[in-house]
Design a protein around this motif. Sequence first.
Motif, PDB file in Angstrom:
ATOM      1  N   VAL A   1      66.116  23.624 106.187  1.00  0.00           N
ATOM      2  CA  VAL A   1      66.138  22.441 107.043  1.00  0.00           C
ATOM      3  C   VAL A   1      65.295  21.348 106.403  1.00  0.00           C
ATOM      4  O   VAL A   1      64.184  21.596 105.938  1.00  0.00           O
ATOM      5  N   ASP A   2      65.843  20.137 106.372  1.00  0.00           N
ATOM      6  CA  ASP A   2      65.181  19.013 105.711  1.00  0.00           C
ATOM      7  C   ASP A   2      64.430  18.101 106.673  1.00  0.00           C
ATOM      8  O   ASP A   2      63.439  17.475 106.299  1.00  0.00           O
ATOM      9  N   VAL A   3      64.946  17.974 107.887  1.00  0.00           N
ATOM     10  CA  VAL A   3      64.385  17.072 108.884  1.00  0.00           C
ATOM     11  C   VAL A   3      64.318  17.812 110.209  1.00  0.00           C
ATOM     12  O   VAL A   3      65.272  18.504 110.584  1.00  0.00           O
ATOM     13  N   VAL A   4      63.205  17.684 110.911  1.00  0.00           N
ATOM     14  CA  VAL A   4      63.067  18.257 112.253  1.00  0.00           C
ATOM     15  C   VAL A   4      62.725  17.137 113.221  1.00  0.00           C
ATOM     16  O   VAL A   4      61.797  16.366 112.988  1.00  0.00           O
ATOM     17  N   GLN A   5      63.483  17.070 114.298  1.00  0.00           N
ATOM     18  CA  GLN A   5      63.213  16.098 115.346  1.00  0.00           C
ATOM     19  C   GLN A   5      62.696  16.807 116.592  1.00  0.00           C
ATOM     20  O   GLN A   5      63.301  17.780 117.048  1.00  0.00           O
ATOM     21  N   LEU A   6      61.586  16.317 117.112  1.00  0.00           N
ATOM     22  CA  LEU A   6      61.072  16.794 118.394  1.00  0.00           C
ATOM     23  C   LEU A   6      61.684  15.924 119.486  1.00  0.00           C
ATOM     24  O   LEU A   6      61.402  14.733 119.570  1.00  0.00           O
ATOM     25  N   ARG A   7      62.544  16.535 120.300  1.00  0.00           N
ATOM     26  CA  ARG A   7      63.183  15.825 121.406  1.00  0.00           C
ATOM     27  C   ARG A   7      62.853  16.550 122.702  1.00  0.00           C
ATOM     28  O   ARG A   7      63.381  17.623 122.977  1.00  0.00           O
ATOM     29  N   ASP A   8      61.951  15.961 123.466  1.00  0.00           N
ATOM     30  CA  ASP A   8      61.551  16.572 124.732  1.00  0.00           C
ATOM     31  C   ASP A   8      61.182  15.463 125.703  1.00  0.00           C
ATOM     32  O   ASP A   8      60.037  15.020 125.775  1.00  0.00           O
ATOM     33  N   LYS A   9      62.171  14.988 126.450  1.00  0.00           N
ATOM     34  CA  LYS A   9      61.985  13.839 127.325  1.00  0.00           C
ATOM     35  C   LYS A   9      61.241  14.182 128.607  1.00  0.00           C
ATOM     36  O   LYS A   9      60.927  13.291 129.400  1.00  0.00           O
ATOM     37  N   THR A  10      60.957  15.458 128.844  1.00  0.00           N
ATOM     38  CA  THR A  10      60.305  15.863 130.085  1.00  0.00           C
ATOM     39  C   THR A  10      58.789  15.831 130.007  1.00  0.00           C
ATOM     40  O   THR A  10      58.115  15.884 131.046  1.00  0.00           O
TER      41      THR A  10
ATOM     42  N   GLY B   1      52.317  18.897 121.715  1.00  0.00           N
ATOM     43  CA  GLY B   1      53.472  19.674 121.291  1.00  0.00           C
ATOM     44  C   GLY B   1      53.953  19.326 119.903  1.00  0.00           C
ATOM     45  O   GLY B   1      54.618  20.129 119.239  1.00  0.00           O
ATOM     46  N   ALA B   2      53.622  18.130 119.439  1.00  0.00           N
ATOM     47  CA  ALA B   2      54.051  17.698 118.111  1.00  0.00           C
ATOM     48  C   ALA B   2      53.278  18.368 116.986  1.00  0.00           C
ATOM     49  O   ALA B   2      53.755  18.418 115.849  1.00  0.00           O
ATOM     50  N   GLU B   3      52.092  18.889 117.282  1.00  0.00           N
ATOM     51  CA  GLU B   3      51.231  19.408 116.227  1.00  0.00           C
ATOM     52  C   GLU B   3      51.900  20.505 115.391  1.00  0.00           C
ATOM     53  O   GLU B   3      51.882  20.434 114.146  1.00  0.00           O
ATOM     54  N   PRO B   4      52.501  21.560 116.005  1.00  0.00           N
ATOM     55  CA  PRO B   4      53.137  22.575 115.157  1.00  0.00           C
ATOM     56  C   PRO B   4      54.329  22.027 114.375  1.00  0.00           C
ATOM     57  O   PRO B   4      54.618  22.510 113.273  1.00  0.00           O
ATOM     58  N   PHE B   5      55.008  21.037 114.916  1.00  0.00           N
ATOM     59  CA  PHE B   5      56.119  20.416 114.190  1.00  0.00           C
ATOM     60  C   PHE B   5      55.604  19.699 112.943  1.00  0.00           C
ATOM     61  O   PHE B   5      56.137  19.876 111.839  1.00  0.00           O
ATOM     62  N   ARG B   6      54.572  18.881 113.141  1.00  0.00           N
ATOM     63  CA  ARG B   6      54.000  18.149 112.015  1.00  0.00           C
ATOM     64  C   ARG B   6      53.488  19.099 110.946  1.00  0.00           C
ATOM     65  O   ARG B   6      53.748  18.922 109.749  1.00  0.00           O
ATOM     66  N   ALA B   7      52.758  20.126 111.371  1.00  0.00           N
ATOM     67  CA  ALA B   7      52.159  21.061 110.420  1.00  0.00           C
ATOM     68  C   ALA B   7      53.220  21.834 109.644  1.00  0.00           C
ATOM     69  O   ALA B   7      53.116  22.006 108.422  1.00  0.00           O
ATOM     70  N   ALA B   8      54.260  22.308 110.348  1.00  0.00           N
ATOM     71  CA  ALA B   8      55.305  23.086 109.680  1.00  0.00           C
ATOM     72  C   ALA B   8      56.082  22.223 108.693  1.00  0.00           C
ATOM     73  O   ALA B   8      56.388  22.650 107.575  1.00  0.00           O
ATOM     74  N   CYS B   9      56.401  21.004 109.088  1.00  0.00           N
ATOM     75  CA  CYS B   9      57.138  20.118 108.185  1.00  0.00           C
ATOM     76  C   CYS B   9      56.299  19.754 106.966  1.00  0.00           C
ATOM     77  O   CYS B   9      56.806  19.704 105.843  1.00  0.00           O
ATOM     78  N   GLU B  10      55.031  19.516 107.176  1.00  0.00           N
ATOM     79  CA  GLU B  10      54.137  19.206 106.057  1.00  0.00           C
ATOM     80  C   GLU B  10      54.055  20.382 105.091  1.00  0.00           C
ATOM     81  O   GLU B  10      54.110  20.207 103.866  1.00  0.00           O
ATOM     82  N   GLU B  11      53.959  21.579 105.643  1.00  0.00           N
ATOM     83  CA  GLU B  11      53.866  22.780 104.801  1.00  0.00           C
ATOM     84  C   GLU B  11      55.108  22.960 103.941  1.00  0.00           C
ATOM     85  O   GLU B  11      55.021  23.400 102.781  1.00  0.00           O
ATOM     86  N   HIS B  12      56.273  22.640 104.488  1.00  0.00           N
ATOM     87  CA  HIS B  12      57.530  22.879 103.776  1.00  0.00           C
ATOM     88  C   HIS B  12      58.096  21.630 103.098  1.00  0.00           C
ATOM     89  O   HIS B  12      59.201  21.681 102.541  1.00  0.00           O
ATOM     90  N   GLY B  13      57.376  20.517 103.149  1.00  0.00           N
ATOM     91  CA  GLY B  13      57.855  19.306 102.501  1.00  0.00           C
ATOM     92  C   GLY B  13      59.052  18.674 103.185  1.00  0.00           C
ATOM     93  O   GLY B  13      59.869  17.999 102.541  1.00  0.00           O
ATOM     94  N   ALA B  14      59.163  18.878 104.501  1.00  0.00           N
ATOM     95  CA  ALA B  14      60.264  18.320 105.283  1.00  0.00           C
ATOM     96  C   ALA B  14      59.785  17.091 106.056  1.00  0.00           C
ATOM     97  O   ALA B  14      58.590  16.796 106.120  1.00  0.00           O
ATOM     98  N   LEU B  15      60.724  16.379 106.640  1.00  0.00           N
ATOM     99  CA  LEU B  15      60.426  15.198 107.438  1.00  0.00           C
ATOM    100  C   LEU B  15      60.347  15.563 108.916  1.00  0.00           C
ATOM    101  O   LEU B  15      61.148  16.361 109.412  1.00  0.00           O
ATOM    102  N   PHE B  16      59.406  14.952 109.614  1.00  0.00           N
ATOM    103  CA  PHE B  16      59.233  15.174 111.045  1.00  0.00           C
ATOM    104  C   PHE B  16      59.490  13.869 111.786  1.00  0.00           C
ATOM    105  O   PHE B  16      58.838  12.859 111.529  1.00  0.00           O
ATOM    106  N   VAL B  17      60.445  13.898 112.704  1.00  0.00           N
ATOM    107  CA  VAL B  17      60.862  12.705 113.440  1.00  0.00           C
ATOM    108  C   VAL B  17      60.675  12.939 114.934  1.00  0.00           C
ATOM    109  O   VAL B  17      60.950  14.027 115.449  1.00  0.00           O
TER     110      VAL B  17
END
Length: 212
Positions: A40-49, A58-74
């Motif tokens: 996966v190249d890009v991960v989007q956090l979509r949680d309107k609730t 909630g964004a922290e694990p997304f940011r950290a995982a994407c940074e670790e794998h060289g992916a983009l976090f949106v």
Amino acid sequence: MDGPARRERLARSRVYLVLEARPHGQDAHPLLDAALRGGVDVVQLRDKTLPDDALVAGAEPFRAACEEHGALFVLNDRPDLVDACGADGVHVGRSDAPVAEARALVGPDCLVGLSASTLAELSDVAGADYVGVTAFATPTKEDAVAGGLELVRAAAQTLTLPWFAIGGVDLANAAEVAAAGAPGVAVVRAIRDARDPEAAALQLRAALVRKQ
């Protein structure tokens, strides 16, 4: 990453994953790690609730995982929280903040993605860095208009910036979508609900490569 690095990474991106903060009510990190290992190249956090503070947390694990794998976090729909979440950019729909407003909030170095569900919208993408083109109906976004393979083919003829076919894309139709001209796909259930998310991501990438 700075702006040029983000855009260079975006240009190479083929598989885009959209997830809520706690998929299936569970910690997102194991799923993120598996999906990113699978390509996966890009991960989007979509949680309107979620309220603002919970979304930032909630964004922290997304940011950290994407940074670790060289992916983009949106981040979805919240350009005002991109900086607080450490995201690489924001994705806005047609009923969300206009692209110009999102750009003013996130600045020139961050990415701005935009949805397109009709032929007219394909011609109205100025200022965006990438486009999500709605292919099929999907229960994860019931208000989306599905353009079908006709819209995917039109996007292949029209768009000159990176784009992803989104909406109802899975392993059963990814190759067909790629054959219609999509350079990448964005998915939710195809990876989130897979028994083996890493293998699902790998198979999606393989389907795209075979048809291009």
